[in-house]
Design a protein around this motif. Structure first.
Motif, PDB file in Angstrom:
ATOM      1  N   LEU A 272      36.710  13.054  31.706  1.00 40.83           N
ATOM      2  CA  LEU A 272      37.044  11.642  31.537  1.00 40.83           C
ATOM      3  C   LEU A 272      36.213  10.772  32.473  1.00 40.83           C
ATOM      4  O   LEU A 272      35.776   9.669  32.098  1.00 40.83           O
ATOM      5  N   ARG A 273      35.950  11.249  33.683  1.00 43.30           N
ATOM      6  CA  ARG A 273      35.113  10.488  34.613  1.00 43.30           C
ATOM      7  C   ARG A 273      33.677  10.388  34.088  1.00 43.30           C
ATOM      8  O   ARG A 273      33.044   9.335  34.202  1.00 43.30           O
ATOM      9  N   ARG A 274      33.205  11.463  33.488  1.00 42.63           N
ATOM     10  CA  ARG A 274      31.860  11.429  32.916  1.00 42.63           C
ATOM     11  C   ARG A 274      31.790  10.447  31.749  1.00 42.63           C
ATOM     12  O   ARG A 274      30.808   9.721  31.585  1.00 42.63           O
ATOM     13  N   LEU A 275      32.840  10.416  30.951  1.00 47.42           N
ATOM     14  CA  LEU A 275      32.866   9.475  29.833  1.00 47.42           C
ATOM     15  C   LEU A 275      32.815   8.038  30.349  1.00 47.42           C
ATOM     16  O   LEU A 275      32.104   7.192  29.791  1.00 47.42           O
ATOM     17  N   GLU A 276      33.551   7.761  31.405  1.00 47.07           N
ATOM     18  CA  GLU A 276      33.492   6.412  31.982  1.00 47.07           C
ATOM     19  C   GLU A 276      32.068   6.072  32.412  1.00 47.07           C
ATOM     20  O   GLU A 276      31.568   4.971  32.144  1.00 47.07           O
ATOM     21  N   GLN A 277      31.389   7.002  33.068  1.00 46.25           N
ATOM     22  CA  GLN A 277      30.021   6.749  33.522  1.00 46.25           C
ATOM     23  C   GLN A 277      29.077   6.521  32.350  1.00 46.25           C
ATOM     24  O   GLN A 277      28.211   5.635  32.398  1.00 46.25           O
ATOM     25  N   ASP A 278      29.235   7.277  31.290  1.00 44.87           N
ATOM     26  CA  ASP A 278      28.363   7.095  30.130  1.00 44.87           C
ATOM     27  C   ASP A 278      28.623   5.758  29.439  1.00 44.87           C
ATOM     28  O   ASP A 278      27.705   5.147  28.881  1.00 44.87           O
ATOM     29  N   ILE A 279      29.871   5.297  29.475  1.00 43.87           N
ATOM     30  CA  ILE A 279      30.164   3.968  28.926  1.00 43.87           C
ATOM     31  C   ILE A 279      29.530   2.886  29.797  1.00 43.87           C
ATOM     32  O   ILE A 279      28.942   1.923  29.295  1.00 43.87           O
ATOM     33  N   LEU A 280      29.610   3.063  31.102  1.00 47.07           N
ATOM     34  CA  LEU A 280      29.009   2.091  32.018  1.00 47.07           C
ATOM     35  C   LEU A 280      27.493   1.991  31.816  1.00 47.07           C
ATOM     36  O   LEU A 280      26.916   0.895  31.919  1.00 47.07           O
ATOM     37  N   THR A 281      26.854   3.123  31.519  1.00 49.81           N
ATOM     38  CA  THR A 281      25.389   3.141  31.381  1.00 49.81           C
ATOM     39  C   THR A 281      24.937   3.055  29.935  1.00 49.81           C
ATOM     40  O   THR A 281      23.744   3.195  29.652  1.00 49.81           O
ATOM     41  N   HIS A 282      25.871   2.841  29.021  1.00 51.39           N
ATOM     42  CA  HIS A 282      25.535   2.744  27.590  1.00 51.39           C
ATOM     43  C   HIS A 282      24.740   3.962  27.124  1.00 51.39           C
ATOM     44  O   HIS A 282      23.679   3.837  26.496  1.00 51.39           O
ATOM     45  N   SER A 283      25.241   5.136  27.428  1.00 51.48           N
ATOM     46  CA  SER A 283      24.552   6.357  27.019  1.00 51.48           C
ATOM     47  C   SER A 283      24.359   6.381  25.506  1.00 51.48           C
ATOM     48  O   SER A 283      25.307   6.142  24.745  1.00 51.48           O
ATOM     49  N   PRO A 284      23.141   6.655  25.020  1.00 54.24           N
ATOM     50  CA  PRO A 284      22.902   6.728  23.575  1.00 54.24           C
ATOM     51  C   PRO A 284      23.767   7.763  22.879  1.00 54.24           C
ATOM     52  O   PRO A 284      24.046   7.639  21.686  1.00 54.24           O
ATOM     53  N   ALA A 285      24.197   8.779  23.623  1.00 49.04           N
ATOM     54  CA  ALA A 285      25.015   9.836  23.014  1.00 49.04           C
ATOM     55  C   ALA A 285      26.329   9.295  22.458  1.00 49.04           C
ATOM     56  O   ALA A 285      26.920   9.893  21.548  1.00 49.04           O
ATOM     57  N   LEU A 286      26.777   8.156  22.991  1.00 48.57           N
ATOM     58  CA  LEU A 286      28.066   7.617  22.555  1.00 48.57           C
ATOM     59  C   LEU A 286      27.981   6.838  21.252  1.00 48.57           C
ATOM     60  O   LEU A 286      29.017   6.512  20.666  1.00 48.57           O
ATOM     61  N   ASN A 287      26.787   6.533  20.802  1.00 52.34           N
ATOM     62  CA  ASN A 287      26.629   5.687  19.619  1.00 52.34           C
ATOM     63  C   ASN A 287      26.767   6.451  18.317  1.00 52.34           C
ATOM     64  O   ASN A 287      26.934   5.849  17.260  1.00 52.34           O
ATOM     65  N   SER A 288      26.700   7.758  18.375  1.00 53.16           N
ATOM     66  CA  SER A 288      26.796   8.568  17.163  1.00 53.16           C
ATOM     67  C   SER A 288      28.247   8.876  16.845  1.00 53.16           C
ATOM     68  O   SER A 288      29.047   9.132  17.750  1.00 53.16           O
ATOM     69  N   PRO A 289      28.606   8.871  15.549  1.00 51.41           N
ATOM     70  CA  PRO A 289      29.971   9.293  15.196  1.00 51.41           C
ATOM     71  C   PRO A 289      30.284  10.692  15.702  1.00 51.41           C
ATOM     72  O   PRO A 289      31.437  11.007  16.014  1.00 51.41           O
ATOM     73  N   ALA A 290      29.255  11.536  15.814  1.00 52.04           N
ATOM     74  CA  ALA A 290      29.473  12.912  16.263  1.00 52.04           C
ATOM     75  C   ALA A 290      29.949  12.984  17.707  1.00 52.04           C
ATOM     76  O   ALA A 290      30.426  14.030  18.153  1.00 52.04           O
ATOM     77  N   ALA A 291      29.830  11.878  18.441  1.00 48.24           N
ATOM     78  CA  ALA A 291      30.299  11.876  19.826  1.00 48.24           C
ATOM     79  C   ALA A 291      31.791  12.169  19.906  1.00 48.24           C
ATOM     80  O   ALA A 291      32.284  12.713  20.892  1.00 48.24           O
ATOM     81  N   VAL A 292      32.510  11.829  18.837  1.00 43.84           N
ATOM     82  CA  VAL A 292      33.963  12.021  18.844  1.00 43.84           C
ATOM     83  C   VAL A 292      34.314  13.499  18.945  1.00 43.84           C
ATOM     84  O   VAL A 292      35.257  13.886  19.637  1.00 43.84           O
ATOM     85  N   THR A 293      33.569  14.362  18.254  1.00 42.26           N
ATOM     86  CA  THR A 293      33.854  15.795  18.318  1.00 42.26           C
ATOM     87  C   THR A 293      32.952  16.514  19.300  1.00 42.26           C
ATOM     88  O   THR A 293      33.304  17.574  19.797  1.00 42.26           O
ATOM     89  N   GLY A 294      31.818  15.934  19.618  1.00 47.19           N
ATOM     90  CA  GLY A 294      30.887  16.635  20.471  1.00 47.19           C
ATOM     91  C   GLY A 294      30.814  16.141  21.882  1.00 47.19           C
ATOM     92  O   GLY A 294      29.916  16.503  22.631  1.00 47.19           O
ATOM     93  N   TYR A 295      31.771  15.302  22.304  1.00 45.80           N
ATOM     94  CA  TYR A 295      31.673  14.688  23.629  1.00 45.80           C
ATOM     95  C   TYR A 295      32.907  14.881  24.483  1.00 45.80           C
ATOM     96  O   TYR A 295      33.790  14.009  24.506  1.00 45.80           O
ATOM     97  N   PRO A 296      32.983  15.901  25.261  1.00 44.53           N
ATOM     98  CA  PRO A 296      32.396  17.205  24.968  1.00 44.53           C
ATOM     99  C   PRO A 296      33.346  17.953  24.070  1.00 44.53           C
ATOM    100  O   PRO A 296      34.554  17.711  24.074  1.00 44.53           O
ATOM    101  N   MET A 297      32.878  18.904  23.292  1.00 45.62           N
ATOM    102  CA  MET A 297      33.708  19.560  22.280  1.00 45.62           C
ATOM    103  C   MET A 297      34.899  20.281  22.903  1.00 45.62           C
ATOM    104  O   MET A 297      36.006  20.238  22.393  1.00 45.62           O
ATOM    105  N   ASP A 298      34.701  20.921  24.030  1.00 47.79           N
ATOM    106  CA  ASP A 298      35.796  21.683  24.624  1.00 47.79           C
ATOM    107  C   ASP A 298      36.881  20.778  25.202  1.00 47.79           C
ATOM    108  O   ASP A 298      37.970  21.224  25.531  1.00 47.79           O
ATOM    109  N   PHE A 299      36.607  19.488  25.289  1.00 49.48           N
ATOM    110  CA  PHE A 299      37.603  18.547  25.816  1.00 49.48           C
ATOM    111  C   PHE A 299      38.393  17.894  24.690  1.00 49.48           C
ATOM    112  O   PHE A 299      39.589  17.652  24.800  1.00 49.48           O
ATOM    113  N   LEU A 300      37.713  17.613  23.567  1.00 50.10           N
ATOM    114  CA  LEU A 300      38.349  16.852  22.513  1.00 50.10           C
ATOM    115  C   LEU A 300      38.766  17.685  21.299  1.00 50.10           C
ATOM    116  O   LEU A 300      39.380  17.165  20.403  1.00 50.10           O
TER     117      LEU A 300
END
Length: 249
Positions: A218-246
Motif C-alpha cells: 500500500l505504501r508503494r501504491l501511494e508513492q506510485d500515485i504521487l509520481t504518476h507511475s505509468p504502470a497505474l494507467n493500464s486497466p491491468a494495474a488492477v490485477t497486476g499491481y501487485p498480483m499477490d496483493f490484490l
C-alpha cells in the motif's frame, strides 16, 4: 438455543465427525454445566426429530448420526450455503485469473448473494465466538475484493468507487486490499488527490487497528500515485499491481 447452537456447529463441520467434547466446548466455552452431556443429548434428539419429519428445507435428505464418540450431520453439500459459496468463489477466482472478467463478476456476485448478513448472527448475538467463523468472514471479503477487481477491469469505476466508499466506512479491522482498490479506481478516474486522501485514511485506520503502518504494497501504491507511475494507467494495474496483493485468495 442449545439446539440451534449444536446445529450451527455441526453445519460448520458438515459430513465430518465432531466429538462430544468438542461440541460441549463449543456450546459452553467458559461455563459448562454439570449436566452438559445430557443437555447435548436432548438437543441432538430434538434435531433428529426435526430432521426426520422433513418439515424443513434440509430434511429428510439430512441425517444426524452417532460417529466416533460424537456426532456427524450428513447433508448434501448443495444444501449448505457455505459449500455453494466456496465453489462459486473458486470458480470466480479462476475466471478472474483467465481474464474472463464479466463472467467472474457475475459468479462472484452470485456467491455474495448467498449472504444474508453475518453468518449465524443469532448465535453471535448471544456471545458465540467460534474460531470457525473467522474464515467465513475472510471468504466473504475475498469474494467482494475479487468482484471489485473484475468490475474495475470492466471499466465500472464509478460504481466501484461509490460502493467501496460505503463498504470502507464500516470495515473493522481495516482491509488494505479494499483501500488499494479504491485508490486505483480513483486514480484511474483522474482523481489523484482523492486517491491520496484514501491512503491517509487507510494509514490512520491501520494504525488505530494494529498500531503498525500500512504494508509495503500500500505504501508503494501511494508513492506510485504521487509520481504518476505509468504502470497505474493500464486497466491491468488492477490485477497486476501487485498480483499477490490484490488477487482473490
Amino acid at each position: 438455543m442449545n439446539q440451534r447452537a449444536a446445529l450451527g456447529f455441526l453445519l460448520l463441520h458438515a459430513n465430518t465427525p465432531v466429538s462430544t467434547s468438542r461440541l460441549i466446548s463449543a456450546l459452553w466455552a467458559w461455563d459448562e454445566p454439570a449436566t452438559s452431556r445430557k443437555i447435548l443429548q436432548n438437543a441432538v434428539s430434538g434435531l433428529r426429530r426435526m430432521l426426520s419429519t422433513g418439515e424443513r428445507p434440509y430434511g429428510p435428505t439430512c441425517s444426524l448420526t452417532t460417529s466416533r464418540g460424537g456426532y456427524m450431520l450428513q447433508v448434501p453439500s448443495e444444501h449448505v450455503d457455505l459449500s455453494r459459496h466456496a465453489r462459486l468463489v473458486k470458480h470466480g477466482r479462476q475466471e478472474l485469473a483467465d481474464g474472463l472478467y464479466e463472467q467472474a463478476a457475475r459468479t462472484l456476485r452470485d456467491a455474495l448473494g448467498l449472504w444474508r448478513g453475518e453468518a449465524l448472527a443469532d448465535l453471535i448475538e448471544v456471545g458465540v465466538a467460534w474460531p470457525e467463523l473467522t474464515p467465513l468472514r475472510e471468504a466473504r471479503w475475498a469474494a467482494l475484493e475479487g468482484r471489485f477487481t473484475a468490475d474495475l477491469m470492466l471499466g465500472r469505476h464509478r460504481e466501484v468507487i461509490a460502493e467501496l466508499n460505503v463498504v470502507l466506512s464500516d470495515v473493522e479491522p481495516a482491509r488494505e486490499r479494499l483501500f488499494a482498490l479504491l485508490m486505483l479506481a480513483l486514480y484511474q478516474s483522474g482523481r489523484q488527490a482523492e486517491a491520496l486522501d484514501v491512503y491517509r485514511h487507510a494509514q490512520a485506520a491501520v494504525v488505530d487497528g494494529s498500531g503498525a503502518l500500512p504494508g509495503p504494497e500500500l505504501r508503494r501504491l501511494e508513492q506510485d500515485i504521487l509520481t504518476h507511475s505509468p504502470a497505474l494507467n493500464s486497466p491491468a494495474a488492477v490485477t497486476g499491481y501487485p498480483m499477490d496483493f490484490l488477487e482473490v485468495r
